[in-house]
Design an enzyme around this catalytic site. Structure first.
Site, PDB file in Angstrom:
ATOM      1  N   HIS A  18      44.399  44.947  33.305  1.00 36.59           N
ATOM      2  CA  HIS A  18      45.533  45.974  34.142  1.00 36.59           C
ATOM      3  C   HIS A  18      46.132  46.907  33.121  1.00 36.59           C
ATOM      4  CE1 HIS A  18      45.212  42.690  37.325  1.00 36.59           C
ATOM      5  NE2 HIS A  18      44.558  43.626  37.812  1.00 36.59           N
ATOM      6  N   LYS A  42      43.324  37.400  50.318  1.00 33.68           N
ATOM      7  CA  LYS A  42      43.459  36.484  48.881  1.00 33.68           C
ATOM      8  C   LYS A  42      44.725  35.789  49.363  1.00 33.68           C
ATOM      9  CE  LYS A  42      41.426  39.815  45.605  1.00 33.68           C
ATOM     10  NZ  LYS A  42      41.676  40.820  44.556  1.00 33.68           N
ATOM     11  N   ARG A  91      35.110  47.236  36.326  1.00 32.67           N
ATOM     12  CA  ARG A  91      34.702  46.328  35.102  1.00 32.67           C
ATOM     13  C   ARG A  91      33.113  46.306  35.207  1.00 32.67           C
ATOM     14  NH1 ARG A  91      38.476  42.013  37.557  1.00 32.67           N
ATOM     15  NH2 ARG A  91      38.174  43.013  39.430  1.00 32.67           N
ATOM     16  N   SER A 129      42.403  38.497  37.333  1.00 31.74           N
ATOM     17  CA  SER A 129      43.327  37.461  37.631  1.00 31.74           C
ATOM     18  C   SER A 129      43.015  35.935  37.947  1.00 31.74           C
ATOM     19  CB  SER A 129      44.461  38.199  38.707  1.00 31.74           C
ATOM     20  OG  SER A 129      44.815  39.275  38.698  1.00 31.74           O
TER      21      SER A 129
HETATM   22  P1  ADP Z   1      42.519  44.429  44.250  1.00 41.07           P
HETATM   23  O1  ADP Z   1      42.979  43.060  44.918  1.00 41.07           O
HETATM   24  O2  ADP Z   1      42.995  45.586  44.794  1.00 41.07           O
HETATM   25  O3  ADP Z   1      41.221  44.306  43.697  1.00 41.07           O
HETATM   26  P2  ADP Z   1      43.485  43.497  41.592  1.00 41.07           P
HETATM   27  O4  ADP Z   1      44.947  43.360  41.156  1.00 41.07           O
HETATM   28  O5  ADP Z   1      42.461  42.476  41.409  1.00 41.07           O
HETATM   29  O6  ADP Z   1      43.551  44.158  42.989  1.00 41.07           O
HETATM   30  O7  ADP Z   1      42.788  44.690  40.851  1.00 41.07           O
HETATM   31  C1  ADP Z   1      43.612  46.120  40.687  1.00 41.07           C
HETATM   32  C2  ADP Z   1      42.776  46.993  39.970  1.00 41.07           C
HETATM   33  O8  ADP Z   1      42.598  46.618  38.538  1.00 41.07           O
HETATM   34  C3  ADP Z   1      41.384  47.285  40.512  1.00 41.07           C
HETATM   35  O9  ADP Z   1      41.018  48.589  40.255  1.00 41.07           O
HETATM   36  C4  ADP Z   1      40.497  46.237  39.367  1.00 41.07           C
HETATM   37  O10 ADP Z   1      39.114  46.684  39.478  1.00 41.07           O
HETATM   38  C5  ADP Z   1      41.161  46.738  38.134  1.00 41.07           C
HETATM   39  N1  ADP Z   1      41.164  45.710  36.951  1.00 41.07           N
HETATM   40  C6  ADP Z   1      41.379  44.356  37.327  1.00 41.07           C
HETATM   41  N2  ADP Z   1      40.864  43.695  36.134  1.00 41.07           N
HETATM   42  C7  ADP Z   1      40.420  44.508  35.121  1.00 41.07           C
HETATM   43  C8  ADP Z   1      40.199  44.652  33.835  1.00 41.07           C
HETATM   44  N3  ADP Z   1      39.932  43.468  33.328  1.00 41.07           N
HETATM   45  N4  ADP Z   1      39.600  45.632  33.323  1.00 41.07           N
HETATM   46  C9  ADP Z   1      39.732  47.155  33.946  1.00 41.07           C
HETATM   47  N5  ADP Z   1      40.121  46.969  35.192  1.00 41.07           N
HETATM   48  C10 ADP Z   1      40.656  45.673  35.976  1.00 41.07           C
END
Ligand code: ADP
Length: 160
Positions: A18, A42, A91, A129
């Site tokens: 992130h 979630k 990703r 996460s």
């Molecule tokens: P959501 O529940 O909206 O998917 P997340 O917190 O899982 O929320 O992800 C928020 C954003 O960050 C999303 O666009 C996700 O694709 C991106 N993201 C999460 N992990 C990574 C990573 N390792 N590299 C790049 N982008 C990421």
């Protein structure tokens, strides 16, 4: 005020993946507003307040990044804050279908606001996460994949 992007997510908790997207986004946009949304699909480990605290601490070195929360619809939030774009990270192919669906709906809700995708750095393409939480449950060594303050908070949560 310049060009504002909203970077939405669950951030439960924020990972280095992130942070990488936020850092790169902050170079392109004048302001990046990182917004914690409660994803109803979630079950969160950290409360919204905890997630905001961890995000604020992990992004304090970026002067044009702010952290906020919302309970509503992303596009309503973006419109209210005059955002030009939604910033998301990609990703793997597995992210694509989900993002495609959401982006199509968001475009229907407001065609003026573009969704802007950035490819993850290769070193973070495996990182989510959920995986971080799974590992932290059993081992304390997550310090290379999340900000230091998040590693501490995870160890605190899972302390037996
Ligand atoms: P959501 O529940 O909206 O998917 P997340 O917190 O899982 O929320 O992800 C928020 C954003 O960050 C999303 O666009 C996700 O694709 C991106 N993201 C999460 N992990 C990574 C990573 N390792 N590299 C790049 N982008 C990421």
């Amino acid at each position: 005020m310049g060009r504002l992007a909203v970077c939405p997510g669950s951030f439960d908790p924020v990972t280095n993946g992130h942070i990488d997207i936020i850092r790169r986004g902050a170079k392109i946009f004048d302001q990046v507003l990182v917004v914690v949304f409660n994803n109803s699909a979630k079950e969160p480990l950290f409360s919204v307040d905890e997630r905001i605290y961890l995000l604020k601490e992990s992004t304090k070195e970026f002067p044009n990044v702010k952290v906020d929360q919302s309970d509503g619809l992303l596009m309503d939030y973006a419109q209210k804050h005059n955002a030009e774009a939604i910033l998301r990270g990609l990703r793997a192919v597995s992210d694509f279908e989900y993002e495609m669906q959401i982006t199509s709906m968001n475009r229907r809700l407001n065609p003026e606001i573009e969704t802007f995708f950035m490819m993850t750095n290769n070193q973070y393409s495996f990182l989510s996460s959920s995986i971080v939480k799974e590992v932290a449950k059993y081992r304390p060594d997550v310090q290379d994949i999340v900000p230091e303050i998040v590693a501490k908070a995870l160890n605190e949560k899972f302390k037996k």
